[in-house]
Each structure stands twice: as structure tokens, then as C-alpha cells.
Design a protein around this motif. Structure first.
Motif, PDB file in Angstrom:
ATOM      1  N   LEU A  91       0.499  -1.290   0.228  1.00 57.85           N
ATOM      2  CA  LEU A  91       0.017  -0.211  -0.048  1.00 57.85           C
ATOM      3  C   LEU A  91       0.732   1.553  -0.156  1.00 57.85           C
ATOM      4  CD1 LEU A  91      -3.297   1.448   1.409  1.00 57.85           C
ATOM      5  CD2 LEU A  91      -1.852   1.491   3.267  1.00 57.85           C
ATOM      6  N   ILE A  92       0.263   2.485  -1.172  1.00 58.58           N
ATOM      7  CA  ILE A  92       1.190   3.399  -0.768  1.00 58.58           C
ATOM      8  C   ILE A  92       0.565   4.443   0.125  1.00 58.58           C
ATOM      9  CG2 ILE A  92       2.567   4.944  -2.029  1.00 58.58           C
ATOM     10  CD1 ILE A  92       2.006   3.484  -4.529  1.00 58.58           C
ATOM     11  N   GLU A  93       0.943   5.183   1.388  1.00 50.85           N
ATOM     12  CA  GLU A  93       0.539   5.665   2.329  1.00 50.85           C
ATOM     13  C   GLU A  93       1.077   7.059   1.988  1.00 50.85           C
ATOM     14  OE1 GLU A  93       0.206   4.009   6.034  1.00 50.85           O
ATOM     15  OE2 GLU A  93       0.616   6.214   6.531  1.00 50.85           O
ATOM     16  N   GLY A  94       0.125   7.306   1.262  1.00 52.41           N
ATOM     17  CA  GLY A  94       0.583   9.070   0.544  1.00 52.41           C
ATOM     18  C   GLY A  94       0.950   9.467  -1.246  1.00 52.41           C
ATOM     19  N   ASP A  95       1.660  10.040  -1.767  1.00 51.92           N
ATOM     20  CA  ASP A  95       1.232  10.269  -3.055  1.00 51.92           C
ATOM     21  C   ASP A  95       2.168   8.827  -3.663  1.00 51.92           C
ATOM     22  OD1 ASP A  95      -0.368  11.885  -2.473  1.00 51.92           O
ATOM     23  OD2 ASP A  95       0.754  14.253  -2.541  1.00 51.92           O
ATOM     24  N   GLY A  96       2.649   8.975  -5.034  1.00 50.05           N
ATOM     25  CA  GLY A  96       3.823   7.970  -5.205  1.00 50.05           C
ATOM     26  C   GLY A  96       2.742   7.181  -6.294  1.00 50.05           C
ATOM     27  N   PHE A  97       3.518   6.677  -6.752  1.00 46.27           N
ATOM     28  CA  PHE A  97       3.383   5.635  -7.924  1.00 46.27           C
ATOM     29  C   PHE A  97       4.365   4.520  -7.913  1.00 46.27           C
ATOM     30  CE2 PHE A  97       0.746   8.939  -9.375  1.00 46.27           C
ATOM     31  CZ  PHE A  97      -0.933   8.575  -9.525  1.00 46.27           C
ATOM     32  N   PHE A  98       3.697   3.247  -8.229  1.00 42.85           N
ATOM     33  CA  PHE A  98       5.245   2.065  -8.504  1.00 42.85           C
ATOM     34  C   PHE A  98       5.148   1.842  -9.869  1.00 42.85           C
ATOM     35  CE2 PHE A  98       2.458  -0.522  -4.737  1.00 42.85           C
ATOM     36  CZ  PHE A  98       3.885  -0.119  -4.047  1.00 42.85           C
ATOM     37  N   GLU A  99       5.877   2.226 -10.880  1.00 40.21           N
ATOM     38  CA  GLU A  99       5.832   1.507 -11.616  1.00 40.21           C
ATOM     39  C   GLU A  99       6.138   0.623 -12.631  1.00 40.21           C
ATOM     40  OE1 GLU A  99       9.680   3.973 -13.949  1.00 40.21           O
ATOM     41  OE2 GLU A  99       8.942   3.058 -15.325  1.00 40.21           O
ATOM     42  N   VAL A 100       5.824   0.208 -13.338  1.00 40.41           N
ATOM     43  CA  VAL A 100       5.542  -0.974 -14.062  1.00 40.41           C
ATOM     44  C   VAL A 100       5.830  -1.251 -15.688  1.00 40.41           C
ATOM     45  CG1 VAL A 100       3.560  -1.945 -12.314  1.00 40.41           C
ATOM     46  CG2 VAL A 100       3.044  -0.715 -14.981  1.00 40.41           C
ATOM     47  N   GLU A 101       6.076  -2.261 -15.818  1.00 42.72           N
ATOM     48  CA  GLU A 101       7.194  -1.939 -17.154  1.00 42.72           C
ATOM     49  C   GLU A 101       5.586  -2.343 -18.107  1.00 42.72           C
ATOM     50  OE1 GLU A 101      10.263  -4.634 -17.009  1.00 42.72           O
ATOM     51  OE2 GLU A 101      11.204  -3.759 -15.933  1.00 42.72           O
ATOM     52  N   LEU A 102       5.248  -2.002 -19.151  1.00 43.29           N
ATOM     53  CA  LEU A 102       4.700  -2.121 -20.655  1.00 43.29           C
ATOM     54  C   LEU A 102       4.863  -2.662 -21.863  1.00 43.29           C
ATOM     55  CD1 LEU A 102       1.779   1.277 -20.277  1.00 43.29           C
ATOM     56  CD2 LEU A 102       2.311  -1.677 -18.933  1.00 43.29           C
ATOM     57  N   PRO A 103       4.663  -2.605 -22.643  1.00 41.38           N
ATOM     58  CA  PRO A 103       5.086  -3.272 -23.675  1.00 41.38           C
ATOM     59  C   PRO A 103       5.607  -1.750 -24.390  1.00 41.38           C
ATOM     60  CG  PRO A 103       3.082  -3.998 -23.768  1.00 41.38           C
ATOM     61  CD  PRO A 103       2.805  -3.306 -22.699  1.00 41.38           C
ATOM     62  N   ARG A 115       6.172   2.771 -20.193  1.00 41.11           N
ATOM     63  CA  ARG A 115       6.040   3.077 -18.937  1.00 41.11           C
ATOM     64  C   ARG A 115       5.064   3.354 -18.325  1.00 41.11           C
ATOM     65  NH1 ARG A 115       9.738   7.665 -16.739  1.00 41.11           N
ATOM     66  NH2 ARG A 115      10.621   6.443 -15.455  1.00 41.11           N
ATOM     67  N   GLY A 116       4.810   2.722 -17.761  1.00 39.24           N
ATOM     68  CA  GLY A 116       3.167   2.277 -16.832  1.00 39.24           C
ATOM     69  C   GLY A 116       3.288   2.644 -15.028  1.00 39.24           C
ATOM     70  N   PHE A 117       1.574   3.431 -14.513  1.00 43.41           N
ATOM     71  CA  PHE A 117       1.749   3.529 -13.039  1.00 43.41           C
ATOM     72  C   PHE A 117       0.865   3.508 -12.478  1.00 43.41           C
ATOM     73  CE2 PHE A 117       4.440   6.711 -15.480  1.00 43.41           C
ATOM     74  CZ  PHE A 117       5.787   6.630 -14.937  1.00 43.41           C
ATOM     75  N   THR A 118       0.734   2.892 -11.203  1.00 45.82           N
ATOM     76  CA  THR A 118      -0.400   2.649 -10.948  1.00 45.82           C
ATOM     77  C   THR A 118       0.100   2.268  -9.229  1.00 45.82           C
ATOM     78  OG1 THR A 118      -1.347  -0.434 -10.462  1.00 45.82           O
ATOM     79  CG2 THR A 118       0.996  -0.145 -10.505  1.00 45.82           C
ATOM     80  N   ARG A 119      -1.288   2.167  -8.449  1.00 42.01           N
ATOM     81  CA  ARG A 119      -1.159   2.603  -7.451  1.00 42.01           C
ATOM     82  C   ARG A 119      -2.228   1.473  -6.772  1.00 42.01           C
ATOM     83  NH1 ARG A 119      -0.615   7.296  -4.088  1.00 42.01           N
ATOM     84  NH2 ARG A 119      -2.138   6.554  -2.592  1.00 42.01           N
TER      85      ARG A 119
END
Lengths: 263, 269
Positions: free
Chosen positions: B97-109, B116-120
Motif C-alpha cells: 500500500l502506498i500511504e501518501g502520493d506516489g505510484f509504482f512503476e510497471v513495465e508495459l510493452p 512506462r506505466g504507473f499504478t497504485r
């Protein structure tokens, strides 16, 4: 043709315009910062009196009848809309008198001193590609007190907007939203895309009791109950006018029929 | 003419049906991990000028202002709401869980937004290579500089993103690497790609990388998930409002239709 026929026609035509205004108000009952249009009618004088009695040979009975109805200029209902709380830091609402100032080609050329002002009450803002604070709907930049758009910096500090419209990022002040009131609100006219144009008028700074509320949006001022009542009134009014036109047409028809018959 | 009223009410109906679609999607995702609700922004359309200000309305009187009729409304766009969702404790080691602002980065095609994809949505799992991947259908890899060896046990991820695990043969936990978070100046400007993924746009600004807990990027909590931030009450209120305003706009269409009918019946044969 029968004089009354024209009076009924005036009633039907003005009724249709009022219907158009009701339609626009109702279509915008969920538009943030929208101010309802008020359309009113005035009684019209017979043409002879309107022109100052230039025709000597008119019928005095007709002059006493009145000349039907005419549109009065529309007014804008500038009353305060309800505030709705949101969780977006770039949502701002104005509580009290005042407008945000939008950038227009004229202000871009002349700076803060431009006589031509585009004003808005919509506060659903976002950041555009150049980092400017803009309306989320039309993408028009909002002007700061210096007459320039407010630029958000790229260091990701949180945006805070205080009650006086000062914009901070972290602890750093990055600008002040320009908040103005026109000296004569009658010179405001709807421009569309959330904007009101001030035609040749002057503005002054908004009074001190006008507050900017971050995390809020101002709802449309359209009163649905009043609008539906207006809708009933207007559509019935048009029906009466058209029914009278029919009656007068039939009378004329009968006149031709009866008097024009060779026995 | 009443044709204007007909068209105006139609613009209202079409914008409101967009709003209905967005509300439906929000409610459908009330249970989707890391989902962020959207809203529709409306704006008024142009105004038609029927009489100019200043023209004479009689011998002695002038119109101080003009006569304008507005032409309706438009759904100008949708905007994401990135408020924090509620915390659900799951005690799964790869639920983050991200507590606060921010995203994980995931590898897209590679052909999608430079890969570059971003998800919470932090419901992650491991793939056969020991890499951290999203647990939903496409299973995109989380961008990280470490893999988790098969023999590792007791994987722990700290609030600062540091991943460590017990490796057989060592009495102390071994540090494997660190997860970083990315922030955007205007997350509301991100593009929703589905599968809980957002991609960068010019309006969102460029992602800025930082370690969890630094520069306001938020902390990572292991064993918890961020629930959808859809507030069912707000959505239902929006739904009611949308439906009622829709009805009112249909009333205008009926009234305009009746009016046109009355007018066409003026001349009786």
C-alpha cells in the motif's frame, strides 16, 4: 389583418425565446460555476407612441390597446451557488462577490491593464502542459494579480490556495489569483465555455469578505423547481398565443366567406 | 425558434449520459484495488446574440445590455480524483500500500507510452523468475532492480521500500534491493489505461522518482492494500442528480415539441 393577430404573434415569438433560455439553464444545471440567465419581457407601446406620435391619422382606440410584448435584455443571476466539497487540491470556489480573471487574446497583448476582461466563477482547475494553472474544461489560463498566468513549479510540493487566493507550493508563494468585481455587473455578457465577458467596463479588487475555498466547487445556480415552473408557464403561454392566432385566422376566414359570397 | 430549445436540451441529454457512463464505471470499480474515481467537467456552450447592446428599443430607450440565448452544455472532459483510498489489511507479503502520493512503476510493452506505466494497485505476486509482477490479468512486471530468490523466506518490505529476506545459510536478513516511488505534479492529468494502470501525459508532467518516505512520496506498507477511493454515497448522489436533470431536459424536449406542434396547427383548414 386583424391587429390582435400581431399581438398574439409577438406573444408566441417571445415565448419561444424564453423556452430556449429555460432549455439552456436546465442543460447547465450541473455545470460548475454556471450562472442562470434571466429573460424578461416588457410591454410594448403601439408603434405610433413608440415613435413619439409621428402619425397624425392613427386610431386612438388602437393607441390605447398597447403593442404586445418585447424582450427585455437578459440578466444574469449572479447569486451564490452552493459549495460542494471535493478532494482535488486544484478545485477552488469563490464565496462572496468576485470573479477569477481568464487569459484572453486581448489580455495577452495588453497585460493586466487590458480593458477587455474575461471573467469566470468556475474553479475546476488543472495544470496544463506548460505548468500553468488553467480551467479544466476549456484549458484557458487563470491570471494572477500581475496579469500573467500562474506557473506551478516542477518540484512536487503540494499546492495550497488560501482564502485570499494566494497560491503556495510547499512553503513558497508562487502567485496570487486575481479576484475582481466589475463596477457594473450589467455589462457582463455570457461568452460560453464558462466565461463572462465584461464589455468595456471597469473592475476593482474583490471586497475583503470574498473568500476562496480550496477543495470546493461552486454548483450551478440554476433552480430546477423555478425552471420547471417557467417551462410550464412558457409552454402554456405559447399555446394560448397560438390558439388566439387560430381563432383570429378563423374569424378572418369567416369574414371572407360570409361577406365575399355572391348570392 | 424552439428548434434551439430542442437542440439545447439534446446537448444536455448527451452530456448527462456521459456523466451516467462515468458514474457507472466508478460504481462498477467500487471494489477494485487502487482504483481512482473520475468525474465529468461540464461547460456551457456558446451564446447566440439576438440583439446587440445599445440598439434602440423605442424612440427614447436603448437596450443597456443585449439579448443572448445560450446553446446548451458540453461534457468538456473527465478528471481523476487521486484522494487516498481506505486501507485493507491482508497480511500477504506482496500486497503493498502506498500511504501518501506516489505510484509504482510497471513495465508495459515498449510501444505503449515508452513502456512506462504507473499504478497504485499494490496487489503484487511473484512470477517464475522471482520478479515482482501485478497480480491482475496482464501481470506486468514492477520495475525493480532486484529479484527474489526461490529459496528466500520471510520477505519483508520496509516503509522505505527496502526489500530484505532470509536466505538459507545466513543468520541475518539479506538486503535485496529497494522499491522506488514516482510522483506527478498533476496526477489528475494522467491517462487511464485500464488494468489499474495510468500513463504519463503532458498535463501530468514528468514522473519524478524518489525513495519512499522522501520528498513527500509516501511510505510503503507491506501486507495492506489501498481500496478503491470511490465513495458510493457521492456516486449515488451524482446518479440521482444526473437522472433527474436528464428527466428535466427531456421535459424541455417535450415542451419544445408541443410548441412546434401548436405552431404548425395555427393555420386550420
Amino acid at each position: 389583418m386583424n391587429y390582435g393577430f400581431y399581438l398574439s404573434t409577438a406573444g408566441a415569438i417571445t415565448g419561444m425565446r424564453r423556452l430556449d433560455t429555460v432549455a439552456n439553464n436546465l442543460a447547465n444545471s450541473t455545470t460548475v460555476g454556471f450562472k442562470a440567465d434571466i429573460m424578461s419581457l416588457t410591454a410594448r407601446l403601439p408603434e405610433n407612441l413608440e415613435r413619439g406620435g409621428v402619425y397624425a391619422d392613427t386610431n386612438a382606440a388602437l393607441d390605447a390597446l398597447g403593442g404586445g410584448t418585447l424582450f427585455a435584455p437578459n440578466q444574469i443571476d449572479l447569486s451564490q451557488g452552493a459549495l460542494r466539497q471535493t478532494s482535488n487540491p486544484l478545485d477552488v470556489a469563490i464565496e462572496g462577490d468576485g470573479f477569477f480573471v481568464l487569459e484572453s487574446p486581448a489580455t495577452r497583448a495588453a497585460g493586466a491593464g487590458s480593458a477587455d476582461k474575461l471573467l469566470t466563477r468556475a474553479g475546476n482547475l488543472t495544470r496544463d502542459t506548460q505548468g500553468r494553472l488553467v480551467l479544466a474544461t476549456s484549458g484557458t489560463p487563470l491570471l494572477g494579480a500581475d496579469g500573467r498566468p500562474i506557473l506551478l513549479s516542477d518540484d512536487l510540493a503540494k499546492v495550497r490556495i488560501d482564502a485570499r487566493g494566494s497560491v503556495f507550493q510547499g512553503d513558497e508563494s508562487i502567485g496570487q489569483l486575481q479576484l475582481v468585481v466589475p463596477t457594473d455587473v450589467a455589462q457582463l455578457r455570457k461568452e460560453g465555455r464558462d466565461a463572462l465577458r465584461l464589455v468595456g467596463g471597469r473592475v476593482q479588487n474583490a471586497p475583503a469578505d470574498t473568500l476562496v475555498r480550496q477543495f470546493n466547487l461552486e454548483e450551478s445556480t440554476v433552480d430546477a423547481v423555478a425552471m420547471l415552473a417557467e417551462l410550464v408557464k412558457v409552454s402554456r403561454g405559447i399555446e394560448f398565443s397560438t390558439r388566439l392566432m387560430q381563432t383570429q385566422d378563423q374569424m378572418t376566414g369567416r369574414l371572407i366567406d360570409t361577406l365575399g359570397r355572391f348570392s | 425558434m424552439s428548434y434551439i430549445a430542442l437542440n439545447t436540451a439534446a446537448t444536455g441529454l448527451s452530456a448527462l449520459s456521459t456523466s451516467l457512463d462515468v458514474t457507472a464505471n466508478n460504481l462498477a470499480n467500487a471494489n477494485t484495488t487502487g482504483f481512482k474515481s473520475s468525474r465529468v467537467n461540464f461547460e456551457d456552450l456558446y451564446y447566440q446574440e439576438l440583439a446587440q447592446p445599445g440598439i434602440a428599443s423605442g424612440a427614447a430607450t436603448q437596450r443597456p445590455t443585449g439579448l443572448y440565448v445560450g446553446l446548451g452544455t458540453r461534457a468538456a472532459g473527465t478528471q481523476l480524483n487521486f484522494a487516498q483510498g481506505a486501507t485493507e489489511t491482508t497480511n500477504q507479503p506482496f500486497d503493498l500500500l502506498i500511504e501518501g502520493d506516489g505510484f509504482f512503476e510497471v513495465e508495459l510493452p515498449d510501444d505503449v507510452s515508452d513502456g512506462r506505466g504507473f499504478t497504485r494497485a499494490g496487489n503484487f505476486t511473484l512470477n517464475a523468475e522471482g520478479e515482482l509482477v501485478m497480480a491482475n490479468s496482464p501481470g506486468f512486471r514492477v520495475r525493480a532492480d532486484f529479484t527474489i530468490p526461490q529459496e528466500a523466506t520471510e520477505v519483508s518490505i520496509g516503509t522505505d521500500g527496502i526489500v530484505s529476506a532470509m536466505i538459507p545459510g545466513s543468520a541475518q536478513p539479506t538486503e535485496l534491493g529497494q522499491l522506488t516511488l514516482l510522483r506527478f505534479i498533476n496526477p489528475a492529468g494522467l491517462e487511464s489505461r485500464g488494468n489499474n494502470i495510468y500513463t504519463e501525459t503532458e498535463a501530468s508532467g514528468e514522473p519524478l522518482e524518489s525513495n519512499p518516505g522522501e520528498e513527500g512520496a509516501g511510505f510503503i506498507r507491506q501486507g495492506a492494500l489501498e481500496a478503491s477511493n470511490v465513495d458510493p454515497v457521492t456516486e449515488l448522489v451524482t446518479l440521482i442528480k444526473t437522472q433527474r436533470v436528464f428527466e428535466m431536459n427531456s421535459q424541455v424536449i417535450q415542451a419544445a415539441n408541443e410548441t412546434l406542434k401548436n405552431i404548425s396547427n395555427i393555420r386550420a383548414f
